[in-house]
Design a protein around this motif. Structure first.
Motif, PDB file in Angstrom:
ATOM      1  N   ARG E   8       0.833  -1.210   0.000  1.00  0.00           N
ATOM      2  CA  ARG E   8       0.000   0.000   0.000  1.00  0.00           C
ATOM      3  C   ARG E   8       0.866   1.259   0.000  1.00  0.00           C
ATOM      4  NH1 ARG E   8      -3.298  -2.708   4.337  1.00  0.00           N
ATOM      5  NH2 ARG E   8      -5.335  -3.152   3.424  1.00  0.00           N
ATOM      6  N   PHE E   9       2.146   1.126   0.286  1.00  0.00           N
ATOM      7  CA  PHE E   9       3.034   2.275   0.441  1.00  0.00           C
ATOM      8  C   PHE E   9       3.971   2.350  -0.761  1.00  0.00           C
ATOM      9  CE2 PHE E   9       1.336   1.453   4.569  1.00  0.00           C
ATOM     10  CZ  PHE E   9       1.177   2.716   5.107  1.00  0.00           C
ATOM     11  N   GLY E  41       9.316  -3.524  -0.167  1.00  0.00           N
ATOM     12  CA  GLY E  41       8.256  -2.937   0.648  1.00  0.00           C
ATOM     13  C   GLY E  41       8.799  -2.064   1.773  1.00  0.00           C
ATOM     14  N   HIS E  85       0.239 -12.982   5.444  1.00  0.00           N
ATOM     15  CA  HIS E  85       0.531 -13.645   4.175  1.00  0.00           C
ATOM     16  C   HIS E  85       2.015 -13.691   3.848  1.00  0.00           C
ATOM     17  CE1 HIS E  85      -3.155 -13.872   1.301  1.00  0.00           C
ATOM     18  NE2 HIS E  85      -3.218 -14.712   2.289  1.00  0.00           N
ATOM     19  N   PHE E 168       6.427  -7.905  15.149  1.00  0.00           N
ATOM     20  CA  PHE E 168       6.640  -6.604  14.492  1.00  0.00           C
ATOM     21  C   PHE E 168       6.517  -6.743  12.976  1.00  0.00           C
ATOM     22  CE2 PHE E 168      10.203  -3.134  14.033  1.00  0.00           C
ATOM     23  CZ  PHE E 168       9.303  -2.265  13.442  1.00  0.00           C
ATOM     24  N   ASN E 170       5.175  -9.050  11.135  1.00  0.00           N
ATOM     25  CA  ASN E 170       3.803  -9.376  10.707  1.00  0.00           C
ATOM     26  C   ASN E 170       2.943  -8.119  10.641  1.00  0.00           C
ATOM     27  OD1 ASN E 170       3.489 -12.434  12.763  1.00  0.00           O
ATOM     28  ND2 ASN E 170       4.646 -12.098  10.874  1.00  0.00           N
ATOM     29  N   ARG E 171       3.119  -7.237  11.634  1.00  0.00           N
ATOM     30  CA  ARG E 171       2.315  -6.014  11.648  1.00  0.00           C
ATOM     31  C   ARG E 171       2.712  -5.075  10.499  1.00  0.00           C
ATOM     32  NH1 ARG E 171       2.042  -8.564  16.138  1.00  0.00           N
ATOM     33  NH2 ARG E 171       0.261  -8.298  17.548  1.00  0.00           N
ATOM     34  N   LEU E 172       3.994  -4.984  10.193  1.00  0.00           N
ATOM     35  CA  LEU E 172       4.401  -4.164   9.044  1.00  0.00           C
ATOM     36  C   LEU E 172       3.828  -4.739   7.753  1.00  0.00           C
ATOM     37  CD1 LEU E 172       8.166  -3.358   9.767  1.00  0.00           C
ATOM     38  CD2 LEU E 172       6.201  -1.820   9.992  1.00  0.00           C
ATOM     39  N   ASN E 174       1.175  -6.656   7.404  1.00  0.00           N
ATOM     40  CA  ASN E 174      -0.276  -6.472   7.360  1.00  0.00           C
ATOM     41  C   ASN E 174      -0.648  -5.006   7.142  1.00  0.00           C
ATOM     42  OD1 ASN E 174      -1.134  -9.144   7.603  1.00  0.00           O
ATOM     43  ND2 ASN E 174      -1.036  -9.111   9.843  1.00  0.00           N
ATOM     44  N   LEU E 175       0.113  -4.104   7.741  1.00  0.00           N
ATOM     45  CA  LEU E 175      -0.095  -2.665   7.531  1.00  0.00           C
ATOM     46  C   LEU E 175       0.002  -2.314   6.055  1.00  0.00           C
ATOM     47  CD1 LEU E 175      -0.045   0.375   8.544  1.00  0.00           C
ATOM     48  CD2 LEU E 175       2.448   0.110   8.696  1.00  0.00           C
ATOM     49  N   SER E 176       0.998  -2.877   5.402  1.00  0.00           N
ATOM     50  CA  SER E 176       1.278  -2.476   4.019  1.00  0.00           C
ATOM     51  C   SER E 176       0.665  -3.443   3.009  1.00  0.00           C
ATOM     52  CB  SER E 176       2.795  -2.404   3.805  1.00  0.00           C
ATOM     53  OG  SER E 176       3.410  -3.634   4.106  1.00  0.00           O
ATOM     54  N   ARG E 179       2.808  -8.150  -0.400  1.00  0.00           N
ATOM     55  CA  ARG E 179       2.460  -9.336  -1.177  1.00  0.00           C
ATOM     56  C   ARG E 179       3.668 -10.251  -1.320  1.00  0.00           C
ATOM     57  NH1 ARG E 179      -1.455 -10.891  -4.751  1.00  0.00           N
ATOM     58  NH2 ARG E 179      -0.687 -12.398  -6.261  1.00  0.00           N
TER      59      ARG E 179
END
Lengths: 189, 189, 189, 189, 189, 189
Positions: E8-9, E41, E85, E168, E170-172, E174-176, E179
């Motif tokens: 997303r970024f 990413g 993912h 951490f 995983n959160r990055l 999922n945030l972004s 893929r």
């Protein structure tokens, strides 16, 4: 050759099974090249095995607004939420083959909200997951996105009933520690 | 006469149903004095209705280490955990009759851990609730209290499979907002 | 006659209780035909019993926008969410009588979202359940459906405070394994 | 002077309150230097305010096996679990003063399992947290660690009842968005 | 060629990256045949990318009581619990290669409690999952099974720190909506 | 002087640390008057300590749309949700100082939804909490309130990455039972 037990419960020899069940198992074996362990894991209870496959076939092979691949998507996503080895691995293989997509099963198993699916399929899976995980909260409003995506009442029953049947199947597999055949892991990749 | 709908899905007239299903429904009606709504709620899918009752009868009417009342205890306790109106009310009535106990169904529905049951029945329900609510975490250690109370492997399958079948049934009832017949509420009190 | 203990904590004889408490208990007994166990279960702490009933009466017998049956609805739905035998059984009986409805208490106890209640009562119970189960998340937006259904600020306080008082009462009953009187189960059916 | 509202509900002027309540409030003000907002937030319902403080005093000022500081420990730990601003801040201040310990309240509010408390106090708080957060699951086994640490039945009632009273109080404070007085934050540090 | 966005970024071109990062990326590409999307990413924040890989290498390539395959097991099991993912797919591939086992990654991702691992590895993953999912509850007792299986204090730090680093990561991801490269899905099968 | 252990893991003497780390620690000590325990708790792993502070500084001292106080708000609110003593106490102190507000840290730690913050900060914390507690469910819709409040893509990355870094840091502190210095509790009040 895998020596690990396939169930916590008794596993009869195929030769000892009632005719109708043995015939079905042999037919599957000829088609797939192996006997999926679910047949062996349920075979100690022939009446239950018959009822299970009668229900399974009624829902999974039905004609209607859902493709066979979409029916398998419901199985994979909800079975992953229930931590069911057998169902995710076996139906993941079937899904890859039916969808002709080597990635989709892993995506749905890890986080269906991030998978490469259409908005219509997303609505289908959101509903299936609610039936699977929080059916006590289902309300009329949950049906609206499905209708908006063109699912008929009959399709919605299929979505919910497949999620429900595998809620049952997942519990049987977890109860018995049913082991997926090694063959499934690589199929359709 | 209750005018509230008994399902979100189509409810066929009994006269229009296939012979075998109509015959079963009429037999139940003659015995109970009314047609339990589950027959009407599933009747729009005759094959699924047949499979459901085949499974149901295989598990609930089986001879074995569990009494019929104990099988209904599993249904009531797990269905309450899933917030299923139909199953708690209908099977609560059956349980009161089979156990000849007017209090037991309400006790199990509210909090099975506080009900007037034997330690053996408590172990049975602890296991059934784990299958129903957290089957992914079932481990060999969960079987030990059951064996200690004298449950055979066959009995344990029954406990787990009944919890599993009603995990399915609860979801179908919640999906369809299946309404229990008013008659059930007061039966066996 | 039930020989099961009604509390894990000491239960004084009615004759040994302070005058005001004994008088109240005898009045209830004359009206109902039996002494509800909550009086006996709290009687080992007379000051707390007095405070509890002072609070109870202030909320449950108050005039205002909620009927007495609606106040009992809040008690039954929230007490079921907290797995409280005593409160669901005892207040279920009172609700059946006050609502002149033999079905409503069981419906609310199993799944209040499927009960035969008005949209206004549904909004009331949604709010009561949020106060009961997730009060840390209450926000101004939660008050809007209540105002839209005509509840005054005073009514909203009643809804929330009843849910709160029984959050307390449920915990005392669960702490002490307070047993509901057998008489309650069949009242008002 | 803080201009933020102290409640979502009406806050009467102290001068307009019934004599007994106004007298109590003035006494607290003279002792503390300010009027704790809980008095003002409950004052629109004088009967409920009286019942609340009757219950509060019966439990918090009782002689017994728990010190006054330990009673406040229960309040702070359980109120933090319920996300209650007023109770954590106000009773945190009282706890710091009663325990003569500037650190203990913050420790209990963040994670009581890591706080500088004795094993006996840990057992007390484990039980209080179970009453507060999962009372439906309380079993005889939960009482054993308390007895092993020398708590009497009377002490155990105190632990559970304080956790229960503040389950109620937390809900009232969250319902009304009751604001703690700024003075509390720094007291006893 | 996959046209789906990998974040997303913003995703900078490799040619525009600082020398050290570009060099590392090219080295990985030469070894693997493709650039893992995690590099792209994170590349819009070079300092953070450098810190991430410094931390990653310190933990994942450290010599000690855990094999490299076991370190990847921790990543796969905890990342699956967090629905990530990227991490499940990418580290699942690495795990299959390092463990020379085509089945293990899918088993750990679906339900690590049912995977074909040793009791020592099970203890390792139980601890890693507690750090990942409920670290506030970690107590001295959680260390005992690890010591019993021969893990040193240093090994335990590795287990916990890897679970933490991927909490951490995983959160990055999922945030972004990071893929995973399509190449990962089939590697090592 | 506090004699309680600051970690479950080895704590090296400052004099024995590598030059760069010792220099940083001494600089902090000169500025603050004490050595924050996080330096000592991580020092047994110098490479990891370096990576942690490289990451920390990159995110917490970055120029951008978030003030330094707002960055600390994210740390305090998410660390409280994870029950992390060290992070809530230490970063609570820093937040009080940076925000010049003696109340804000306690408010955020108890229930950030009730804190005295702006709607923009509320949106920031809602997003940070979702990254911290349920990142698997992050969807495009979660970004809309942030954009509406004027947060840039870069700011949103900061919010999410800070929540992620402290998800890691909280787990390390809970793993090691890292004890906050007593000095932090009273700073900035």
């Amino acid at each position: 050759m895998n020596e690990k037990p396939i169930s916590r419960f008794p596993v009869p020899a195929v030769a000892d099974l009632p005719d109708d069940i043995r015939t079905r198992i042999i037919a599957v074996q000829e088609k797939s090249g192996f006997v999926p362990n679910v047949f062996l894991g349920l075979a100690h209870r022939p009446d239950e095995l018959r009822a299970f496959f009668a229900y399974h076939d009624a829902l999974m092979e039905r004609e209607g607004g859902l493709t066979k691949a979409e029916r398998e998507m419901i199985v994979v996503a909800t079975s992953a939420a229930n931590g069911c080895h057998y169902c995710v691995i076996a139906h993941g293989a079937i899904l890859r083959i039916r969808a002709k997509d080597p990635l989709i099963a892993d995506q749905l198993a890890i986080n269906y909200r991030k998978a490469d699916i259409s908005p219509r399929q997303r609505a289908m899976l959101d509903f299936a997951m609610k039936v699977s995980q929080d059916s006590a909260d289902i309300a009329d409003a949950d049906f609206e996105p499905l209708s908006a995506h063109g699912f008929s009442q009959d399709d919605i029953w299929d979505i919910g009933a497949i999620a429900g049947l595998f809620a049952f199947s997942n519990r049987l597999a977890n109860l018995s520690a049913m082991r997926p055949n090694d063959e499934f892991y690589g199929m359709g990749r």
